[in-house]
Design a protein around this motif. Structure first.
Motif, PDB file in Angstrom:
ATOM      1  N   GLN A  15       0.811  -1.212   0.000  1.00 37.96           N
ATOM      2  CA  GLN A  15       0.000   0.000   0.000  1.00 37.96           C
ATOM      3  C   GLN A  15       0.845   1.263   0.000  1.00 37.96           C
ATOM      4  O   GLN A  15       0.336   2.355  -0.161  1.00 37.96           O
ATOM      5  CB  GLN A  15      -0.947  -0.021   1.202  1.00 37.96           C
ATOM      6  CG  GLN A  15      -1.872  -1.230   1.208  1.00 37.96           C
ATOM      7  CD  GLN A  15      -2.900  -1.168   2.322  1.00 37.96           C
ATOM      8  OE1 GLN A  15      -3.576  -0.150   2.487  1.00 37.96           O
ATOM      9  NE2 GLN A  15      -3.024  -2.245   3.090  1.00 37.96           N
ATOM     10  N   GLU A  27       3.315  -0.428  -8.793  1.00 39.51           N
ATOM     11  CA  GLU A  27       1.951  -0.638  -8.308  1.00 39.51           C
ATOM     12  C   GLU A  27       1.535  -2.091  -8.552  1.00 39.51           C
ATOM     13  O   GLU A  27       1.820  -2.672  -9.597  1.00 39.51           O
ATOM     14  CB  GLU A  27       1.002   0.303  -9.041  1.00 39.51           C
ATOM     15  CG  GLU A  27      -0.412   0.303  -8.478  1.00 39.51           C
ATOM     16  CD  GLU A  27      -1.295   1.354  -9.118  1.00 39.51           C
ATOM     17  OE1 GLU A  27      -2.500   1.389  -8.801  1.00 39.51           O
ATOM     18  OE2 GLU A  27      -0.763   2.144  -9.931  1.00 39.51           O
ATOM     19  N   GLU A  56       3.922  -1.543   6.432  1.00 36.99           N
ATOM     20  CA  GLU A  56       2.878  -2.257   5.692  1.00 36.99           C
ATOM     21  C   GLU A  56       2.020  -3.113   6.620  1.00 36.99           C
ATOM     22  O   GLU A  56       0.803  -3.243   6.412  1.00 36.99           O
ATOM     23  CB  GLU A  56       3.508  -3.138   4.605  1.00 36.99           C
ATOM     24  CG  GLU A  56       4.141  -2.384   3.444  1.00 36.99           C
ATOM     25  CD  GLU A  56       3.093  -1.844   2.479  1.00 36.99           C
ATOM     26  OE1 GLU A  56       1.890  -2.097   2.688  1.00 36.99           O
ATOM     27  OE2 GLU A  56       3.494  -1.166   1.503  1.00 36.99           O
TER      28      GLU A  56
END
Length: 434
Positions: A242, A268, A296
């Protein structure tokens, strides 16, 4: 000058005579074979021990076929019938929960605490005592994840997301932490388990990162990432990164710095599995990946996440590393100055985290109020109660660690009070019960 030469010649003659004697003894025409004379007493003692162990194993194998021997104090069952750690209840307190080597290896691939290993070896059985203190610890984190389920039965109980297990030496903190990790993983949680926190501050290669001012330990970072991957690989493949900011690179273990890159791009859609794998394969990125992984883990919402650290106290004292200050002096480096420790040590967050003190690996005395730890996080873990000690001694009797002819309430209570509930000392003394 003449006297000096005379003394030297005399000394030389004496040395030559001694050398000739030694040479004649050492280098005979027929080489002498070295003679080995074993100590018969030591040999007999070793043979007796091996014989006793084999005999005990045979007897225990025969005992397993007789369920009538599985009786604890006051005729209660000695072993729990629960199928898993999740099914243990208060009715199972002061019974033993059976485990298997394959199951333990699968669910705790990072390694078992030494207290658990020694218990299995001495008792010759993979079983652990079910203690109320462990059930309280397990249910605390169960309430965190599912509060409605426990709202009625847990009234007045304080729920802690961050817990520090403290207590005297050999009270079972490390074993309870390992059991908690096993339970959480059986429940489908993502668990970051550190069984040996001291290894984060000792050994390996270390250097000071010029950008952060902290000390990086890429060797430890690679080992930690490999351990984390062992059990959690399937979970990590399901989770995406993320945070897409580039990861700063550092000096590799024994290979220096990269000349053409100072950061690692995160495309990504990269999964946490790919992130961790990159840190394992690229030594320059190992420490940076550890730091990013900690961030994370705080963002994972698809499953509960637990950070469990044994030997947690070693992160609040000095490491074994030193920084040269002058030609003749060095400055000890504190654990908080290590990049990995700084990323994971703090409990001032909303994540579930539990750390266990290990006084057997302590490298310094800690103050009562620890930095980066909530004031109410510390939980005192008790040694054996009298009721627990009674069950433990009946279990050792069942496992033939105690001679049945000398077993009595008076004798096991003497050992309990002599050891003050210390489990390791009790296990070491019960075979000498007379």
């Amino acid at each position: 000058m003449l006297r000096s030469l005379g003394r030297t010649a005399a000394s030389h003659n004496t040395w030559h005579q001694n050398y000739t004697k030694i040479s004649s003894l050492s280098y005979s025409s027929k080489p002498q074979k070295p003679t080995f004379k074993p100590d018969p007493k030591k040999f007999a003692a070793t043979a007796d021990v091996l014989f006793d162990e084999q005999d005990r194993l045979r007897r225990l194998a025969a005992d397993d076929k007789d369920p009538s021997l599985n009786v604890g104090p006051n005729g209660r069952p000695l072993f729990s019938s629960a199928a898993s750690l999740s099914h243990l209840s208060r009715n199972d307190v002061c019974t033993y929960f059976n485990l298997t080597k394959d199951a333990l290896k699968a669910v705790l691939p990072e390694g078992l605490p030494m207290g658990m290993v020694n218990e299995f070896q001495d008792s010759m059985r993979n079983a652990l005592l079910v203690r109320q203190s462990f059930l309280d610890l397990r249910d605390n984190f169960r309430r965190v994840v599912d509060p409605p389920m426990w709202s009625s039965s847990g009234k007045g109980v304080k729920v802690r997301k961050q817990v520090v297990l403290d207590g005297p030496v050999s009270c079972g903190k490390s074993i309870a932490l390992a059991m908690l990790v096993q339970w959480a993983r059986e429940e489908g949680w993502l668990v970051f388990y550190v069984p040996k926190g001291k290894e984060w501050t000792h050994g390996g290669f270390f250097y000071k990162h010029p950008q952060t001012g902290l000390w990086d330990t890429p060797v430890q970072a690679e080992i930690v990432l490999k351990d984390f991957m062992k059990y959690n690989e399937s979970y990590l493949k399901q989770l995406s990164c993320q945070i897409l900011d580039p990861i700063p690179l550092g000096e590799g273990a024994g290979v220096g710095w990269l000349k053409d890159a100072d950061s690692l791009a995160i495309p990504e859609g990269t999964s946490l599995y790919e992130l961790v794998k990159t840190g394992i394969e690229q030594t320059h990125a190992a420490v940076g990946v550890i730091v990013r992984l900690r961030k994370e883990l705080s963002l994972v919402k698809d499953m509960p996440v637990l950070i469990a650290v044994d030997q947690y106290n070693n992160w609040f004292t000095f490491s074994e590393y030193e920084e040269p200050v002058t030609i003749r002096s060095c400055r000890p480096i504190h654990a908080r100055e290590l990049t990995m420790v700084k990323a994971f040590r703090s409990m001032m967050h909303d994540d579930m985290m539990v750390g266990a003190f290990s006084h057997s690996t302590a490298v310094g005395k800690l103050r009562k109020d620890l930095p980066d730890v909530p004031v109410d996080a510390r939980v005192m873990f008790p040694r054996y109660t009298l009721e627990e000690a009674e069950t433990v001694c009946h279990y050792y009797l069942r496992q033939r660690l105690i001679n049945r002819e000398v077993f009595s309430e008076e004798n096991w209570k003497k050992i309990y009070f002599l050891c003050n509930g210390n489990g390791t000392e009790m296990r070491g003394l019960v075979p000498f019960m007379r």
